[in-house]
Design an enzyme around this catalytic site. Sequence first.
Site, mmCIF file in Angstrom:
data_model
loop_
_atom_site.group_PDB
_atom_site.id
_atom_site.type_symbol
_atom_site.label_atom_id
_atom_site.label_comp_id
_atom_site.label_asym_id
_atom_site.label_seq_id
_atom_site.Cartn_x
_atom_site.Cartn_y
_atom_site.Cartn_z
ATOM 1 N N SER A 108 0.812 -1.220 0.000
ATOM 2 C CA SER A 108 0.000 0.000 0.000
ATOM 3 C C SER A 108 0.846 1.271 0.000
ATOM 4 O O SER A 108 1.894 1.328 0.651
ATOM 5 C CB SER A 108 -0.889 -0.021 1.251
ATOM 6 O OG SER A 108 -1.489 1.231 1.461
ATOM 7 N N TYR A 131 -1.769 6.086 -4.622
ATOM 8 C CA TYR A 131 -2.772 7.153 -4.698
ATOM 9 C C TYR A 131 -2.124 8.297 -5.441
ATOM 10 O O TYR A 131 -0.913 8.457 -5.376
ATOM 11 C CB TYR A 131 -3.161 7.635 -3.295
ATOM 12 C CG TYR A 131 -4.023 6.673 -2.542
ATOM 13 C CD1 TYR A 131 -5.267 6.312 -3.036
ATOM 14 C CD2 TYR A 131 -3.609 6.132 -1.336
ATOM 15 C CE1 TYR A 131 -6.073 5.436 -2.345
ATOM 16 C CE2 TYR A 131 -4.409 5.252 -0.641
ATOM 17 C CZ TYR A 131 -5.640 4.902 -1.156
ATOM 18 O OH TYR A 131 -6.428 4.036 -0.481
ATOM 19 N N THR A 157 -5.288 3.289 -7.329
ATOM 20 C CA THR A 157 -6.619 3.242 -6.701
ATOM 21 C C THR A 157 -7.408 4.474 -7.139
ATOM 22 O O THR A 157 -6.942 5.605 -6.970
ATOM 23 C CB THR A 157 -6.486 3.182 -5.170
ATOM 24 O OG1 THR A 157 -5.753 2.005 -4.837
ATOM 25 C CG2 THR A 157 -7.850 3.115 -4.501
ATOM 26 N N LYS A 232 -7.684 0.042 -9.649
ATOM 27 C CA LYS A 232 -8.432 -0.574 -8.544
ATOM 28 C C LYS A 232 -9.546 0.368 -8.095
ATOM 29 O O LYS A 232 -9.294 1.543 -7.813
ATOM 30 C CB LYS A 232 -7.490 -0.851 -7.368
ATOM 31 C CG LYS A 232 -8.192 -1.316 -6.111
ATOM 32 C CD LYS A 232 -7.190 -1.766 -5.051
ATOM 33 C CE LYS A 232 -7.886 -2.145 -3.757
ATOM 34 N NZ LYS A 232 -8.282 -0.980 -2.945
ATOM 35 N N HIS A 256 -13.395 -0.644 -2.219
ATOM 36 C CA HIS A 256 -12.503 -0.228 -1.130
ATOM 37 C C HIS A 256 -12.957 -0.836 0.196
ATOM 38 O O HIS A 256 -12.933 -0.181 1.245
ATOM 39 C CB HIS A 256 -12.498 1.308 -1.052
ATOM 40 C CG HIS A 256 -11.179 1.913 -0.662
ATOM 41 N ND1 HIS A 256 -10.464 2.726 -1.497
ATOM 42 C CD2 HIS A 256 -10.455 1.844 0.483
ATOM 43 C CE1 HIS A 256 -9.368 3.135 -0.886
ATOM 44 N NE2 HIS A 256 -9.334 2.603 0.323
HETATM 45 C C1 HOC Z 1 -3.134 9.720 2.586
HETATM 46 C C2 HOC Z 1 -4.346 9.138 3.143
HETATM 47 O O1 HOC Z 1 -7.141 3.429 1.804
HETATM 48 C C3 HOC Z 1 -8.262 3.348 3.842
HETATM 49 C C4 HOC Z 1 -7.085 3.813 3.093
HETATM 50 C C5 HOC Z 1 -7.041 5.262 3.298
HETATM 51 C C6 HOC Z 1 -6.189 6.028 2.436
HETATM 52 C C7 HOC Z 1 -5.975 7.399 2.887
HETATM 53 C C8 HOC Z 1 -4.638 7.813 2.600
HETATM 54 O O2 HOC Z 1 -8.288 3.582 5.052
HETATM 55 O O3 HOC Z 1 -9.186 2.811 3.250
#
Ligand code: HOC
Length: 367
Positions: A108, A131, A157, A232, A256
């Site tokens: 991640s 991201y 994502t 994704k 998600h």
């Molecule tokens: C920079 C913040 O995917 C979740 C993650 C959150 C992603 C936020 C990232 O908690 O589902």
Amino acid sequence: EDSLPVNVREYQKLAKKALPKMHYDYINGGADDEYTLRENIAAYGRILLRPRVLIDVSKIDMSTSLLGYNMPSPIIVAPTGAHKLANPEGEVATARAAAACNTIMVLSFSSSCRIEEVASSCDAIRFYQLYMCKRRDVSAALVQRAESLGFKALVLTVDRPVLGRREADIRNKMISPRFVNLEGLMSLDKDIDSAEGGSKLERFSRETLDPSLSWKDVEWLKSITSLPILLKGIITAEDARKAVEAGVSGVILSNHGGRQLDYAPATISALEEVVKAVEGSVPVLVDGGIRRGTDVLKALALGAKAVMVGRPVLYGLAARGEAGARHVIEMLNKELELAMALCGCRSVAEVTRAHVQTEGDGIRALL
Ligand code: HOC
């Protein structure tokens, strides 16, 4: 060890006992009413299996391949953030667990271990999840690092232009996990957790990630990397077709884990529509709600090339560290093997649409 857990749900109970409430709620929670969170699991419960008998199932071969990489089973590790919230060894422990099972881990963006540390922890095929940052130079630097550290694909994502509203995190005033991989690339607000208000993760996300992310950024990402790109967070046929047009190497059907748009359909309910839309041109993976080997079999029958498991691995990690994460993957593999044998499927290629009965099938039969 005596009395190891025998299924994912037992690991979940142990994880709940082991973790501070704020951490467990963050891992386990979903958005708003948590309809999608529940439905991801519930929808699997409405799909039945249609076993075929009198087939020699003395040998079951679960192996498959993804983007040209062979895997012993179609179960891979989904990207989930901040594994140090589950266990102090964090993603390094998860990476070792995945490697021990010869499966792919998607690391991640929100990893609490440095990418370098994970890459050097053990040999394995790994993908990197991304991201899009407001600062494209930061995204580009992360891509470059993942490439040079030997990650084999990027998972962008796309279902998080803004963060879903997770009420447990707001109530708990969820801390912002440390984004160690952004350190040195951008200045991070050190005082974020002392700020007023609810979820600090939401605040961090709002400040750092880009809500303007669009299809043109997929083009941009393609232009800066030679790695295959998977998108994704696609859940409709329309977007699946656009993804294929955009030239991506795979589609990951995901909501998600019910953490973003509540009342999005369960992923398994949208699988056939998405598989049909891509017409076999790219693999479709699915995540969300997989707790049993029979769930994996259902996803394969409805056209998934592979499945990704997120929370179950974290439950294992929280309960028993690396050994627990590894045990969860092994258990799901064993359960899939058993389900295949009992359905008369000797290989994943032998799993067909005729091995499942969905609610829609009942209605279609009446028409
Ligand atoms: C920079 C913040 O995917 C979740 C993650 C959150 C992603 C936020 C990232 O908690 O589902």
